[in-house]
Design a protein around this motif. Structure first.
Motif, PDB file in Angstrom:
ATOM      1  N   GLU A 116    -102.754  40.619 -25.630  1.00 22.31           N
ATOM      2  CA  GLU A 116    -102.736  39.853 -24.386  1.00 22.31           C
ATOM      3  C   GLU A 116    -103.874  38.851 -24.342  1.00 22.31           C
ATOM      4  OE1 GLU A 116    -101.379  38.609 -20.685  1.00 22.31           O
ATOM      5  OE2 GLU A 116    -100.438  39.857 -22.226  1.00 22.31           O
ATOM      6  N   ARG A 117    -105.050  39.259 -24.813  1.00 24.93           N
ATOM      7  CA  ARG A 117    -106.184  38.344 -24.852  1.00 24.93           C
ATOM      8  C   ARG A 117    -105.930  37.184 -25.813  1.00 24.93           C
ATOM      9  NH1 ARG A 117    -109.526  41.736 -26.446  1.00 24.93           N
ATOM     10  NH2 ARG A 117    -109.951  42.630 -24.392  1.00 24.93           N
ATOM     11  N   ALA A 118    -105.302  37.487 -26.942  1.00 17.02           N
ATOM     12  CA  ALA A 118    -104.980  36.421 -27.890  1.00 17.02           C
ATOM     13  C   ALA A 118    -103.957  35.461 -27.320  1.00 17.02           C
ATOM     14  CB  ALA A 118    -104.473  37.026 -29.204  1.00 17.02           C
ATOM     15  N   ARG A 119    -102.964  36.009 -26.562  1.00 15.83           N
ATOM     16  CA  ARG A 119    -101.956  35.130 -25.957  1.00 15.83           C
ATOM     17  C   ARG A 119    -102.581  34.199 -24.919  1.00 15.83           C
ATOM     18  NH1 ARG A 119     -98.595  34.580 -21.710  1.00 15.83           N
ATOM     19  NH2 ARG A 119     -99.738  36.182 -20.565  1.00 15.83           N
ATOM     20  N   ASP A 142    -105.663  33.221 -24.827  1.00 16.72           N
ATOM     21  CA  ASP A 142    -106.475  32.226 -25.535  1.00 16.72           C
ATOM     22  C   ASP A 142    -105.602  31.134 -26.124  1.00 16.72           C
ATOM     23  OD1 ASP A 142    -108.658  33.721 -24.872  1.00 16.72           O
ATOM     24  OD2 ASP A 142    -108.846  34.708 -26.830  1.00 16.72           O
ATOM     25  N   ARG A 143    -104.426  31.525 -26.621  1.00 20.94           N
ATOM     26  CA  ARG A 143    -103.542  30.513 -27.204  1.00 20.94           C
ATOM     27  C   ARG A 143    -103.043  29.536 -26.144  1.00 20.94           C
ATOM     28  NH1 ARG A 143    -100.585  33.800 -29.330  1.00 20.94           N
ATOM     29  NH2 ARG A 143     -98.823  33.885 -27.878  1.00 20.94           N
ATOM     30  N   LEU A 144    -102.646  30.068 -24.972  1.00 20.16           N
ATOM     31  CA  LEU A 144    -102.216  29.190 -23.886  1.00 20.16           C
ATOM     32  C   LEU A 144    -103.362  28.330 -23.383  1.00 20.16           C
ATOM     33  CD1 LEU A 144     -99.941  31.609 -21.831  1.00 20.16           C
ATOM     34  CD2 LEU A 144     -99.237  29.787 -23.379  1.00 20.16           C
ATOM     35  N   TYR A 145    -104.554  28.909 -23.347  1.00 20.04           N
ATOM     36  CA  TYR A 145    -105.697  28.142 -22.888  1.00 20.04           C
ATOM     37  C   TYR A 145    -105.986  26.986 -23.840  1.00 20.04           C
ATOM     38  CZ  TYR A 145    -110.555  27.092 -21.648  1.00 20.04           C
ATOM     39  OH  TYR A 145    -111.708  26.454 -21.293  1.00 20.04           O
ATOM     40  N   ASN A 146    -105.892  27.246 -25.133  1.00 21.84           N
ATOM     41  CA  ASN A 146    -106.184  26.198 -26.106  1.00 21.84           C
ATOM     42  C   ASN A 146    -105.116  25.118 -26.103  1.00 21.84           C
ATOM     43  OD1 ASN A 146    -108.548  27.457 -26.978  1.00 21.84           O
ATOM     44  ND2 ASN A 146    -107.450  28.722 -28.474  1.00 21.84           N
ATOM     45  N   LEU A 147    -103.870  25.506 -25.740  1.00 25.39           N
ATOM     46  CA  LEU A 147    -102.818  24.489 -25.683  1.00 25.39           C
ATOM     47  C   LEU A 147    -103.047  23.495 -24.559  1.00 25.39           C
ATOM     48  CD1 LEU A 147     -99.619  26.620 -26.380  1.00 25.39           C
ATOM     49  CD2 LEU A 147    -100.623  24.898 -27.864  1.00 25.39           C
ATOM     50  N   ASN A 148    -103.678  23.936 -23.493  1.00 28.57           N
ATOM     51  CA  ASN A 148    -103.891  23.079 -22.326  1.00 28.57           C
ATOM     52  C   ASN A 148    -105.295  22.495 -22.268  1.00 28.57           C
ATOM     53  OD1 ASN A 148    -101.295  23.479 -21.297  1.00 28.57           O
ATOM     54  ND2 ASN A 148    -101.900  25.414 -20.360  1.00 28.57           N
ATOM     55  N   ARG A 149    -106.073  22.732 -23.254  1.00 28.68           N
ATOM     56  CA  ARG A 149    -107.427  22.184 -23.280  1.00 28.68           C
ATOM     57  C   ARG A 149    -107.562  21.261 -24.482  1.00 28.68           C
ATOM     58  NH1 ARG A 149    -109.931  22.237 -18.774  1.00 28.68           N
ATOM     59  NH2 ARG A 149    -111.925  22.137 -19.855  1.00 28.68           N
ATOM     60  N   SER A 150    -108.425  20.304 -24.372  1.00 31.39           N
ATOM     61  CA  SER A 150    -108.635  19.355 -25.468  1.00 31.39           C
ATOM     62  C   SER A 150    -109.667  19.898 -26.432  1.00 31.39           C
ATOM     63  CB  SER A 150    -109.095  18.009 -24.897  1.00 31.39           C
ATOM     64  OG  SER A 150    -110.286  18.178 -24.169  1.00 31.39           O
ATOM     65  N   ASN A 151    -109.316  19.877 -27.710  1.00 32.00           N
ATOM     66  CA  ASN A 151    -110.269  20.235 -28.751  1.00 32.00           C
ATOM     67  C   ASN A 151    -109.955  19.412 -29.985  1.00 32.00           C
ATOM     68  OD1 ASN A 151    -108.058  21.549 -29.969  1.00 32.00           O
ATOM     69  ND2 ASN A 151    -108.489  23.391 -28.749  1.00 32.00           N
ATOM     70  N   VAL A 152    -110.564  19.758 -31.074  1.00 33.84           N
ATOM     71  CA  VAL A 152    -110.417  18.953 -32.280  1.00 33.84           C
ATOM     72  C   VAL A 152    -109.022  19.089 -32.860  1.00 33.84           C
ATOM     73  CG1 VAL A 152    -111.321  18.560 -34.595  1.00 33.84           C
ATOM     74  CG2 VAL A 152    -112.870  19.178 -32.721  1.00 33.84           C
ATOM     75  N   ASN A 153    -108.471  20.300 -32.822  1.00 28.36           N
ATOM     76  CA  ASN A 153    -107.209  20.554 -33.500  1.00 28.36           C
ATOM     77  C   ASN A 153    -105.989  20.293 -32.626  1.00 28.36           C
ATOM     78  OD1 ASN A 153    -108.635  21.443 -35.770  1.00 28.36           O
ATOM     79  ND2 ASN A 153    -108.840  23.509 -34.904  1.00 28.36           N
ATOM     80  N   ALA A 154    -106.103  20.460 -31.321  1.00 28.27           N
ATOM     81  CA  ALA A 154    -104.950  20.310 -30.424  1.00 28.27           C
ATOM     82  C   ALA A 154    -105.298  19.380 -29.276  1.00 28.27           C
ATOM     83  CB  ALA A 154    -104.522  21.672 -29.874  1.00 28.27           C
ATOM     84  N   THR A 155    -104.390  18.453 -29.005  1.00 31.54           N
ATOM     85  CA  THR A 155    -104.606  17.515 -27.911  1.00 31.54           C
ATOM     86  C   THR A 155    -104.141  18.132 -26.611  1.00 31.54           C
ATOM     87  OG1 THR A 155    -102.462  16.519 -28.342  1.00 31.54           O
ATOM     88  CG2 THR A 155    -104.371  15.544 -29.427  1.00 31.54           C
ATOM     89  N   ARG A 156    -104.685  17.683 -25.524  1.00 29.40           N
ATOM     90  CA  ARG A 156    -104.333  18.220 -24.219  1.00 29.40           C
ATOM     91  C   ARG A 156    -102.935  17.789 -23.834  1.00 29.40           C
ATOM     92  NH1 ARG A 156    -107.737  17.213 -18.632  1.00 29.40           N
ATOM     93  NH2 ARG A 156    -106.854  18.932 -17.456  1.00 29.40           N
ATOM     94  N   ARG A 157    -102.195  18.715 -23.173  1.00 31.63           N
ATOM     95  CA  ARG A 157    -100.810  18.406 -22.832  1.00 31.63           C
ATOM     96  C   ARG A 157    -100.732  17.243 -21.860  1.00 31.63           C
ATOM     97  NH1 ARG A 157     -96.753  21.963 -19.105  1.00 31.63           N
ATOM     98  NH2 ARG A 157     -94.918  20.704 -19.412  1.00 31.63           N
ATOM     99  N   GLU A 158    -101.667  17.173 -20.903  1.00 26.40           N
ATOM    100  CA  GLU A 158    -101.604  16.123 -19.902  1.00 26.40           C
ATOM    101  C   GLU A 158    -101.742  14.732 -20.511  1.00 26.40           C
ATOM    102  OE1 GLU A 158    -103.195  18.824 -19.706  1.00 26.40           O
ATOM    103  OE2 GLU A 158    -103.131  19.752 -17.727  1.00 26.40           O
ATOM    104  N   ALA A 159    -102.443  14.652 -21.639  1.00 25.58           N
ATOM    105  CA  ALA A 159    -102.686  13.344 -22.230  1.00 25.58           C
ATOM    106  C   ALA A 159    -101.395  12.712 -22.717  1.00 25.58           C
ATOM    107  CB  ALA A 159    -103.680  13.473 -23.384  1.00 25.58           C
TER     108      ALA A 159
END
Length: 566
Positions: free
Chosen positions: A133-136, A138-155
């Motif tokens: 559950e914690r990994a899930r 974190d995965r959803l959080y990273n999908l909606n946040r901007s970082n080096v590997n994944a762009t933010r969905r809103e963008a």
């Protein structure tokens, strides 16, 4: 025969515990040996140990002593040094107990011995589930946040519905937090005019089930109109007659009323002409389409040409909604006509079943609001006429929603509706608001799904469910007083502006609305983005106005469209 055993005389001490203090008396009255040391004690004293049961006999880390007997007191000063006889005592058996072979006792003991291990396994299982559950999360959080590997969905998806020009002047920005605190009560509206014609609802559609599904038909010959406020000839006539101060449509009002539930960007054009206020939409505006999975946590594909992208799903949903509203009617030519015909149809033109109710609400002592509200069907209930609104929810891929309609609609319809309320909260709230504005007696929701998740041309109707608008509004926590409070606050704000043209834009990344002052010629031709087909009619995906397949993407898809048309 050996002589009898003599116990000896036991002295009596009337003054306390133990033998009397006089040793002479003790020696005279006893046959005990003399000079034996005796330690007097009281009841509060602790007795010395008799046997040491606390020793660990199998501790490999402890050096091996000369004797491991529990009765080994050779190092204890309280006992004589000669204790060789104690070495022979070994009462602790180190051998394991015999293992029982059969019988219920063996099973019971076996179960009891396994309990601690089973409890440990349950704890480990809970830890593993918590880690998943914690990994899930974190995965959803990273999908909606901007970082080096994944762009933010809103963008990519949540871009502005209209391009903000540099010459526009921003006048104000209103956060949604202030909207949630507003409240305003209005009296019952009055009908000024009814236009158009309605066909009767076919009640056999209420018996549609996933096992008895119906193919969604295409109504390419019927015209659907999405006319804005200032282009409506009836509203222009009412404005010239000074019937009201504020003019709008139900689609625009529902967008304002449910603004706090919106995620995607939208815009509404505001025109202040004299003492009158007109709320308009742009040509090709997002208000003509239906958002899909707007409030979902799962991101949609970013590529615009993907069949599951936000824009493609919006066009598909609008197309499904139009066809569904005409398929569930009794098409026998019997219509209910009203005061005037459809104000947007040409003579001899086949139009969809729709009626426009021009209604007036009192906002203040000298301020009235007129809105054009739509109903799509009519039904006779106890010899009384009931108006209906017809809308369709669409399923495009079960993996995005997590609920397969074909499996859950019959047994868990509440779970399906709850999932749709979570993923499409704004769309369902707007449909409910439009039904309340039109004072519809019933709102019918259809569940339409693709024949195959990768085929966005062919669809089937799985179920049709009816709700009363007021009951459904209470179910989805839609407050009527708050809806009118938002409209009243925006109207009051716009009435303070000078004459001119303005635009309300929902910020694409923040829960707020901005008001811009724009030039008078804005949105005429240069600002139109992604216009719809001719006559503001939504065409099926991949088809032109004549029904021909326009680059369906694959030959198989084109063959499916041709087969459906045949």
């Amino acid at each position: 025969m050996v002589g009898g055993f003599e116990v000896g005389a036991v002295p009596y001490n009337p003054d306390g515990w133990g033998p009397p203090e006089s040793t002479a008396t003790l020696a005279a009255s006893s046959n005990l040996p003399l000079n034996v040391p005796f330690a007097p004690f009281s009841r509060s004293d602790k007795l010395g140990r008799i046997a040491d049961w606390t020793r660990t006999m199998n501790n490999p880390g402890r050096p091996k002593a000369a004797s491991d007997s529990v009765f080994d007191f050779t190092n204890d000063d309280s006992f004589p040094a000669n204790a060789d006889e104690d070495m022979s005592f070994r009462l602790v058996d180190g051998k394991p107990p015999p293992r029982p072979k059969f019988g219920p006792k063996w099973r019971f003991n076996q179960q009891r011995t396994q309990l601690p291990q089973r409890r440990d396994e349950e704890v480990e299982a809970r830890k593993r589930e918590a880690e998943k559950e914690r990994a899930r999360r974190d995965r959803l959080y990273n999908l909606n946040r901007s970082n080096v590997n994944a762009t933010r969905r809103e963008a990519a998806v949540f871009k502005s519905s209209v391009e903000i020009q540099p010459e526009w002047n921003m006048l104000d920005q209103i956060p949604f937090s202030t909207f949630s605190k507003l409240s305003f009560s209005v009296a019952e509206p009055e009908d000024l005019l009814l236009c158009g014609g309605l066909e009767f609802y076919d009640r056999t559609n209420d018996r549609i089930t996933p096992k008895n599904e119906r193919r969604l038909e295409r109504f390419k010959n019927r015209n659907f109109f999405k006319v804005t406020t200032t282009d409506d000839p009836v509203i222009r006539r009412l404005a010239n007659e000074d019937k009201a101060t504020v003019f709008a449509t139900d689609a625009i009002l529902s967008t304002l009323m449910c603004a706090t539930r919106s995620v995607y960007s939208w815009d509404i054009v505001v025109q202040r002409v004299g003492n009158k206020l007109f709320f308009d939409k742009r040509d090709g505006s997002q208000l003509d389409l239906l958002a899909v999975h707007e409030t979902s946590q799962e991101p949609l594909p970013e590529a615009k040409d993907d069949i599951n992208s936000a824009y493609s799903l919006s066009v598909e949903a609008a197309y499904i909604n139009q066809n569904f509203s005409q398929q569930v009617l009794v098409r026998d030519g019997n219509k209910v006509a009203f005061d005037e015909p459809n104000p947007f149809a040409n003579e001899g033109e086949e139009v969809a079943s729709v009626a426009y109710r021009y209604r007036r609400w009192k906002l203040d002592d000298d301020m009235y609001l007129v809105a054009r509200c739509e109903v799509q069907s009519v039904m006779e209930v106890n010899k009384q006429r009931s108006f209906l609104t017809l809308n369709a929810l669409n399923e495009f891929d079960p993996k995005y929603s997590g609920v397969d309609w074909r499996q859950k609609l019959e047994t868990q319809r509440g779970a399906v509706l709850a999932t749709e309320l979570k993923n499409n909260a704004n769309k369902l709230a707007k449909w409910t608001a439009q039904a309340l504005l039109a004072s519809a007696d019933m709102m019918k929701l259809g569940y339409v799904s693709r024949v195959h998740p990768r085929d966005h041309f062919n669809h089937v109707i799985l179920a049709v469910v009816g709700y009363k608008p007021k009951d459904f509004a209470a179910q989805i926590n839609l407050n009527t007083s708050n809806m009118w409070g938002i409209v009243k606050s925006i109207v009051d704000l716009c009435m303070k502006l000078k004459e001119g043209k303005y635009v309300l834009v929902k910020d694409p990344s923040k829960p707020q609305v901005r008001i811009y002052e724009v030039p008078a010629d804005a949105f005429e031709n240069d600002y139109v983005e992604e216009p719809l087909a001719e006559e503001d009619q939504v065409q099926p995906p991949g088809e032109d106005e004549n029904g021909a397949t326009a680059n369906a993407g694959t030959d198989d898809a084109a063959e499916k469209v041709d087969a459906a048309q045949a």
